[in-house]
Design an enzyme around this catalytic site. Structure first.
Site, PDB file in Angstrom:
ATOM      1  CD  GLU A 123      -3.019  -0.859  -0.003  1.00  0.00           C
ATOM      2  OE1 GLU A 123      -3.247   0.296  -0.438  1.00  0.00           O
ATOM      3  OE2 GLU A 123      -3.572  -1.866  -0.477  1.00  0.00           O
ATOM      4  CG  ASN A 138      -0.702   5.461  -0.879  1.00  0.00           C
ATOM      5  OD1 ASN A 138      -1.615   5.095  -1.600  1.00  0.00           O
ATOM      6  ND2 ASN A 138      -0.859   5.667   0.417  1.00  0.00           N
ATOM      7  NE  ARG A 181      -5.033   3.710  -7.094  1.00  0.00           N
ATOM      8  CZ  ARG A 181      -4.348   2.626  -7.385  1.00  0.00           C
ATOM      9  NH1 ARG A 181      -4.204   2.257  -8.644  1.00  0.00           N
ATOM     10  NH2 ARG A 181      -3.805   1.895  -6.453  1.00  0.00           N
TER      11      ARG A 181
END
Length: 150
Positions: A49, A53, A107
């Site tokens: 994650e 990002n 997203r």
């Protein structure tokens, strides 16, 4: 915090193909603490994650550098730091809200929420135009006869 008992740092391009590399590298390094499969999966997901990002938000129109640092401390404490020098986050509190995203309709806006749910501690520091540093910590269970500490 005391000195780490072991540490590693990787630097790689913000290309989506490198997300898997970061995940596997983190898992391989942390494996020396003999984590449970659930703990290892939690760490891999949090790294995934954080790196995603960077790829999606820090460098949306270019390729930049991502740095992954993992430090192992006594008592099976793992610290993972994912850092970029991308565009930064103007409002960290807003960015940490579930479902908030600047990455478009594809997203989910759950990156920070997922990281927070799998780790014991999550801190985010960022400045527009200067990049973002995500620091995550997790205490792994110590199993009898496992070798536990590094």
């Amino acid at each position: 915090m005391k000195q780490p008992q072991n540490a590693m740092t990787l630097r790689f391009d913000s290309r989506s193909v490198n997300e898997g590399f970061a995940r596997v590298s983190a898992a391989a390094f942390v494996a020396q603490l003999d984590p449970t499969l659930d703990e290892l999966n939690d760490l891999k997901t949090a790294v995934s994650e954080a790196v995603t990002n960077c790829i999606v938000h820090a460098y949306p129109d270019s390729v930049g550098q991502i740095t992954l640092t993992i430090r192992l401390f006594e008592n099976s404490l793992v610290e993972i730091v994912v850092k970029d020098r991308g565009r930064g986050i103007p409002d960290i509190d807003q960015a940490r809200q579930p479902l908030f995203t600047t990455g478009g309709k594809e997203r989910s806006g759950m990156g920070f929420t997922i990281m927070e749910s799998f780790m014991d501690n999550l801190t985010v520091r960022s400045a527009p135009g200067k990049g973002t540093t995500v620091r995550m910590k997790k205490h792994l269970s110590v199993r009898l006869g496992s070798g536990g500490a590094v």
